[in-house]
Design a protein around this motif. Structure first.
Motif, PDB file in Angstrom:
ATOM      1  N   GLU A  28       0.795  -1.223   0.000  1.00  0.00           N
ATOM      2  CA  GLU A  28       0.000   0.000   0.000  1.00  0.00           C
ATOM      3  C   GLU A  28       0.832   1.280   0.000  1.00  0.00           C
ATOM      4  OE1 GLU A  28      -3.103  -0.210   2.918  1.00  0.00           O
ATOM      5  OE2 GLU A  28      -4.027  -1.922   1.930  1.00  0.00           O
ATOM      6  N   SER A 128      -2.635  -2.290   8.955  1.00  0.00           N
ATOM      7  CA  SER A 128      -3.796  -2.765   8.210  1.00  0.00           C
ATOM      8  C   SER A 128      -4.407  -1.561   7.508  1.00  0.00           C
ATOM      9  CB  SER A 128      -4.826  -3.420   9.134  1.00  0.00           C
ATOM     10  OG  SER A 128      -5.542  -2.466   9.847  1.00  0.00           O
ATOM     11  N   SER A 129      -5.166  -1.787   6.485  1.00  0.00           N
ATOM     12  CA  SER A 129      -5.786  -0.699   5.733  1.00  0.00           C
ATOM     13  C   SER A 129      -6.709   0.138   6.603  1.00  0.00           C
ATOM     14  CB  SER A 129      -6.576  -1.252   4.551  1.00  0.00           C
ATOM     15  OG  SER A 129      -5.720  -1.892   3.656  1.00  0.00           O
TER      16      SER A 129
END
Length: 131
Positions: A28, A128-129
């Motif tokens: 990401e 985490s997103s």
């Protein structure tokens, strides 16, 4: 006697574990974030994790021309847990120091108070997103 590796070009290399490259945090990252992470990895020599540089003066020599891009990429790497600031930079001539979190923090004099206790090896694994 140490065996010489003749299967690659001469010179040092940046060792980045697959756990870093395969992590959600890495997937990401922005392109500048990934590039800056490689700049930090390039500096790791085995006894200096905690004294890595990310200043615009240092990075200018490596082809980085935008202070804004450097600042955003550094913030991103800190936020996802790939780097940790061990010394706050101060004006006029004190550069901040950093450590990558896939390696243990090396014992180096001059860290800001509380750094050893706050440093978390593998912090990027918690990303985490949803963060």
């Amino acid at each position: 006697m140490r065996k010489r590796d003749t299967g690659r070009d001469a010179g040092g290399f940046a060792a980045v574990p697959w756990s870093v490259l395969d992590s959600l945090a890495y997937a990401e990252l922005s392109h500048p974030g990934k590039s800056l992470l490689m700049e930090f990895a390039r500096q790791v020599m085995g006894d200096n994790n905690g004294r890595l540089l990310g200043s615009s003066a240092y990075l200018r020599e490596r082809g980085w021309n935008s202070k804004d891009v450097i600042t955003r990429a550094k913030r991103e790497l800190i936020d996802v847990g790939f780097i940790f600031e061990t010394v706050k930079g101060r004006r006029p001539n004190r550069a901040a120091w950093y450590a990558v979190t896939w390696r243990a923090l090396d014992k180096i004099a001059g860290y800001d108070p509380g750094v050893e206790a706050a440093f978390e090896r593998g912090a990027y694994k918690k990303w985490s997103s949803k963060n």
